[in-house]
Design an enzyme around this catalytic site. Sequence first.
Site, PDB file in Angstrom:
ATOM      1  CG  ASN A  12      -1.595   1.374   1.360  1.00 17.32           C
ATOM      2  OD1 ASN A  12      -1.466   2.186   0.896  1.00 17.32           O
ATOM      3  ND2 ASN A  12      -2.086   1.194   2.783  1.00 17.32           N
ATOM      4  CD1 TRP A  13       3.520   0.583  -3.117  1.00 19.53           C
ATOM      5  CD2 TRP A  13       3.446   2.011  -4.750  1.00 19.53           C
ATOM      6  NE1 TRP A  13       4.042   0.256  -3.778  1.00 19.53           N
ATOM      7  CE2 TRP A  13       4.135   1.315  -5.550  1.00 19.53           C
ATOM      8  CE3 TRP A  13       3.173   3.183  -6.063  1.00 19.53           C
ATOM      9  CZ2 TRP A  13       4.844   0.445  -6.657  1.00 19.53           C
ATOM     10  CZ3 TRP A  13       3.817   2.524  -7.340  1.00 19.53           C
ATOM     11  CH2 TRP A  13       5.244   1.608  -7.366  1.00 19.53           C
ATOM     12  CE  LYS A  14      -0.251   3.480   4.424  1.00 17.78           C
ATOM     13  NZ  LYS A  14       0.240   3.186   5.892  1.00 17.78           N
ATOM     14  CG  HIS A 100      -5.522   1.923   5.621  1.00 15.44           C
ATOM     15  ND1 HIS A 100      -5.569   2.597   5.675  1.00 15.44           N
ATOM     16  CD2 HIS A 100      -4.613   0.823   4.892  1.00 15.44           C
ATOM     17  CE1 HIS A 100      -3.975   2.764   6.588  1.00 15.44           C
ATOM     18  NE2 HIS A 100      -3.646   2.030   5.544  1.00 15.44           N
ATOM     19  CD  GLU A 102      -2.688   5.585   6.764  1.00 10.66           C
ATOM     20  OE1 GLU A 102      -2.468   5.321   5.781  1.00 10.66           O
ATOM     21  OE2 GLU A 102      -2.181   4.505   7.302  1.00 10.66           O
ATOM     22  CD  GLU A 170      -3.539  -2.639   7.295  1.00 10.31           C
ATOM     23  OE1 GLU A 170      -2.392  -2.493   6.657  1.00 10.31           O
ATOM     24  OE2 GLU A 170      -4.009  -1.692   7.217  1.00 10.31           O
ATOM     25  N   GLY A 176       2.436   2.236  10.701  1.00 12.07           N
ATOM     26  CA  GLY A 176       4.066   3.577  10.257  1.00 12.07           C
ATOM     27  C   GLY A 176       4.242   3.401  11.780  1.00 12.07           C
ATOM     28  CB  SER A 214       5.267  -1.922  11.903  1.00 16.66           C
ATOM     29  OG  SER A 214       4.967  -0.749  12.207  1.00 16.66           O
ATOM     30  N   GLY A 235       3.091  -0.598   4.575  1.00 22.94           N
ATOM     31  CA  GLY A 235       3.126   0.394   4.185  1.00 22.94           C
ATOM     32  C   GLY A 235       4.301   0.436   3.651  1.00 22.94           C
ATOM     33  N   GLY A 236       4.641   0.980   4.802  1.00 27.03           N
ATOM     34  CA  GLY A 236       6.380   1.916   4.308  1.00 27.03           C
ATOM     35  C   GLY A 236       7.070   1.225   3.947  1.00 27.03           C
TER      36      GLY A 236
HETATM   37  P1  PGA Z   1       2.661  -0.037   7.981  1.00 26.90           P
HETATM   38  O1  PGA Z   1       1.717   0.252   6.736  1.00 26.90           O
HETATM   39  O2  PGA Z   1       3.364  -0.629   7.045  1.00 26.90           O
HETATM   40  O3  PGA Z   1       3.364   1.590   7.134  1.00 26.90           O
HETATM   41  O4  PGA Z   1       2.534   0.078   9.574  1.00 26.90           O
HETATM   42  C1  PGA Z   1       0.472  -0.495   7.035  1.00 26.90           C
HETATM   43  C2  PGA Z   1      -0.782  -0.082   6.270  1.00 26.90           C
HETATM   44  O5  PGA Z   1      -1.498   0.952   6.545  1.00 26.90           O
HETATM   45  O6  PGA Z   1      -1.249  -0.811   5.615  1.00 26.90           O
END
Ligand code: PGA
Length: 251
Positions: A12-14, A100, A102, A170, A176, A214, A235-236
């Site tokens: 997930n590049w966001k 998600h 977010e 999640e 993050g 994470s 994500g990251g």
């Molecule tokens: P993260 O994000 O790996 O940066 O913790 C995961 C996500 O939000 O899907």
Amino acid sequence: MARTPRPLIAGNWKMNGSKADGLALAKGVADGVKQAGWTDREVLICPPATLIMAVAEAVRGSGVLVGGEDCHAKPSGAHTGDVSAEMLRDAGASHVIVGHSERRTDHGETDAMVRAKAEAAWRAGLMPIVCIGETLAEREAGRTLGVLETQLKGSVPAGATAAKLVVAYEPVWAIGTGKTPTTPEVAAAHAHIRKVLGGLVADAPAVRLLYGGSVKGSNAAELLAAGDVDGALVGGASLKAEEFLAIAKAA
Ligand code: PGA
């Protein structure tokens, strides 16, 4: 019902990536996946909407799948700034992340909205990845399993089957932050999710349950080995090809 845990590793590049960065990252992932020649796992990247078409083109033939990060519930119309599931499909996506944390936080998305988005994904022929997860306050209050149950029941549409649904657990506090639940905590959450899915989906044992929050190369093997974990939503660490491929390798 037999479990068919062909792992899915999803990035997930966001809201990250210029065209140049995104294409370089997509090519890096595609080259790695091609070289590895995996048939026992799936690798998916979800770039921002602006890059889906170019990324889908760049990874064509590599086996890497492309998804959206969100979609609107409606197929088209007066919804300025939104992107429909049909548009994602048209741009080359096969999957879409819905609900998600977010999106739930930044855009006030409710379980009912997430459910409508998952239905929109089906309508467009996309596989929805429905995200759920507790906040730190909810975990500390001992409410984790109840929160997951409520979110699942509200977010998974009627008629779901393993062929039409991926669920991502999640924990909001793990996204993050570099913090992760322990392996037994992940296993307990996933076992509960699978149990609740048993009342919602005919073939619940075959639904892929991803862990997200994470995940990185160094902890992927341990997290992916937890009970009822069939992949990761990253994500990251999905923003660096080498790191993301290390997670896929660990699957
Ligand atoms: P993260 O994000 O790996 O940066 O913790 C995961 C996500 O939000 O899907």
